[in-house]
Motif scaffolding. Structure first.
Motif, mmCIF file in Angstrom:
data_model
loop_
_atom_site.group_PDB
_atom_site.id
_atom_site.type_symbol
_atom_site.label_atom_id
_atom_site.label_comp_id
_atom_site.label_asym_id
_atom_site.label_seq_id
_atom_site.Cartn_x
_atom_site.Cartn_y
_atom_site.Cartn_z
ATOM 1 N N GLU A 41 41.530 24.982 -26.222
ATOM 2 C CA GLU A 41 40.161 25.187 -26.703
ATOM 3 C C GLU A 41 40.052 24.831 -28.188
ATOM 4 O OE1 GLU A 41 36.859 28.793 -27.069
ATOM 5 O OE2 GLU A 41 38.543 29.001 -25.680
ATOM 6 N N GLU A 44 40.222 20.977 -28.504
ATOM 7 C CA GLU A 44 39.001 20.326 -28.019
ATOM 8 C C GLU A 44 37.846 20.483 -29.003
ATOM 9 O OE1 GLU A 44 38.168 21.788 -24.104
ATOM 10 O OE2 GLU A 44 39.545 20.378 -23.141
ATOM 11 N N LYS A 45 37.734 21.668 -29.579
ATOM 12 C CA LYS A 45 36.656 21.926 -30.539
ATOM 13 C C LYS A 45 36.803 21.030 -31.761
ATOM 14 C CE LYS A 45 34.240 25.773 -32.766
ATOM 15 N NZ LYS A 45 34.228 27.243 -32.995
ATOM 16 N N ARG A 46 38.018 20.945 -32.322
ATOM 17 C CA ARG A 46 38.225 20.108 -33.509
ATOM 18 C C ARG A 46 38.099 18.627 -33.193
ATOM 19 N NH1 ARG A 46 38.582 25.426 -33.850
ATOM 20 N NH2 ARG A 46 38.235 25.996 -36.035
ATOM 21 N N LEU A 47 38.552 18.209 -32.006
ATOM 22 C CA LEU A 47 38.385 16.807 -31.609
ATOM 23 C C LEU A 47 36.907 16.449 -31.470
ATOM 24 C CD1 LEU A 47 41.286 16.394 -29.026
ATOM 25 C CD2 LEU A 47 41.050 15.162 -31.198
ATOM 26 N N ASN A 48 36.117 17.385 -30.965
ATOM 27 C CA ASN A 48 34.672 17.157 -30.871
ATOM 28 C C ASN A 48 34.053 17.000 -32.252
ATOM 29 O OD1 ASN A 48 34.428 17.083 -28.096
ATOM 30 N ND2 ASN A 48 34.123 19.294 -27.899
ATOM 31 N N TYR A 49 34.529 17.806 -33.231
ATOM 32 C CA TYR A 49 34.065 17.644 -34.616
ATOM 33 C C TYR A 49 34.362 16.239 -35.113
ATOM 34 C CZ TYR A 49 33.602 22.776 -35.244
ATOM 35 O OH TYR A 49 33.231 24.081 -35.161
ATOM 36 N N ILE A 51 34.984 13.433 -33.356
ATOM 37 C CA ILE A 51 34.205 12.405 -32.646
ATOM 38 C C ILE A 51 32.761 12.391 -33.123
ATOM 39 C CG2 ILE A 51 33.274 11.760 -30.387
ATOM 40 C CD1 ILE A 51 35.964 12.925 -29.213
ATOM 41 N N LYS A 52 32.148 13.582 -33.198
ATOM 42 C CA LYS A 52 30.737 13.679 -33.611
ATOM 43 C C LYS A 52 30.530 13.113 -35.017
ATOM 44 C CE LYS A 52 27.054 17.038 -34.446
ATOM 45 N NZ LYS A 52 26.673 18.473 -34.450
ATOM 46 N N ASN A 53 31.403 13.468 -35.933
ATOM 47 C CA ASN A 53 31.221 13.039 -37.316
ATOM 48 C C ASN A 53 31.674 11.600 -37.548
ATOM 49 O OD1 ASN A 53 30.149 15.352 -39.144
ATOM 50 N ND2 ASN A 53 31.500 16.323 -37.656
ATOM 51 N N SER A 54 32.597 11.098 -36.728
ATOM 52 C CA SER A 54 32.937 9.671 -36.781
ATOM 53 C C SER A 54 31.730 8.842 -36.359
ATOM 54 C CB SER A 54 34.126 9.375 -35.870
ATOM 55 O OG SER A 54 35.288 10.042 -36.308
ATOM 56 N N ASN A 55 31.051 9.279 -35.299
ATOM 57 C CA ASN A 55 29.838 8.586 -34.857
ATOM 58 C C ASN A 55 28.738 8.658 -35.901
ATOM 59 O OD1 ASN A 55 30.812 7.671 -32.381
ATOM 60 N ND2 ASN A 55 30.323 9.603 -31.351
#
Length: 227
Positions: A41, A44-49, A51-55
């Protein structure tokens, strides 16, 4: 000098904020990895950060490149005959799930099922998506977003309306300028965190299509963009 300072300040903020989030998240993942702590968990949370901020970074850098192209006069258009009604309806459908998260109703209306006209499809999709995203940001829960397409003689008229918080009169006159943002209601929970480049690019793309874009709005009475 003032405009240059504003531009550098905006660029600095828009690049630094997501970059700091990516760096911090990456460092936390490295620490956890070195400790052998592979909490799914947490990862996944940090990876989402990341991905979101890379985009977010990619979008902003693309916007900067496009602003430069527009100002230098070398943004190309790839014009092809398309059914513009279908193009606008399809891109409108892509935001319905996001709108539902905020209990917003999205209504698409057209007087004709087919209007063939020469457009750069990707650029027109970008225009509509930008205007729809703004509508979502500035419309209260339970509100409405309306998209309509019609033909008037040799013109296609596209209207994107909302019944949201509207835009103040003094900002309305400058809304398509670079770095102008509708930072109106500081208590509004979907406060715009955009770069202030989006509507400048929207107008540039419409100009490339020999079109025009206008805005009709009043504070607390919603906003309509007419292309």
């Amino acid at each position: 000098i003032s405009n240059q300072h504003n531009l550098l300040s905006s660029i600095s903020h828009e690049l630094r904020t997501p970059l700091n989030i990516i760096i911090n998240a990456s460092n936390l993942l490295r620490i956890k990895s070195e400790e052998g702590d592979f909490d799914k968990e947490f990862f996944e949370k940090r990876l989402n950060y990341i991905i979101k901020n890379s985009n977010r970074l990619r979008r902003y850098i693309n916007n900067l490149i496009d602003v430069n192209k527009l100002e230098m006069g070398y943004m190309d258009t790839n014009l092809k005959n398309e059914n513009i009604v279908e193009v606008i309806e399809d891109i409108t459908l892509t935001i319905i799930d996001l709108a539902k998260e905020y209990h917003l109703n999205v209504i698409f209306d057209t007087e004709e099922e087919e209007i063939i006209t020469a457009i750069d499809k990707l650029k027109i999709e970008r225009v509509i998506l930008n205007l729809l995203s703004n509508a979502i940001k500035f419309t209260n829960d339970g509100g409405n977003i309306m998209v309509s397409v019609k033909r008037e003689e040799d013109n296609v008229i596209i209207e994107i309306s909302d019944d949201g918080i509207g835009i103040e009169e003094e900002l309305k006159e400058h809304i398509f300028e670079k770095l102008k943002r509708a930072d109106l209601n500081y208590g509004f929970k979907r406060q715009n965190e955009g770069s202030g480049l989006g509507l400048f690019i929207v107008k540039g793309i419409i100009d490339l299509h020999d079109g025009k874009i206008e805005i009709r709005t009043n504070t607390n009475e919603g906003t309509t963009f007419i292309i």
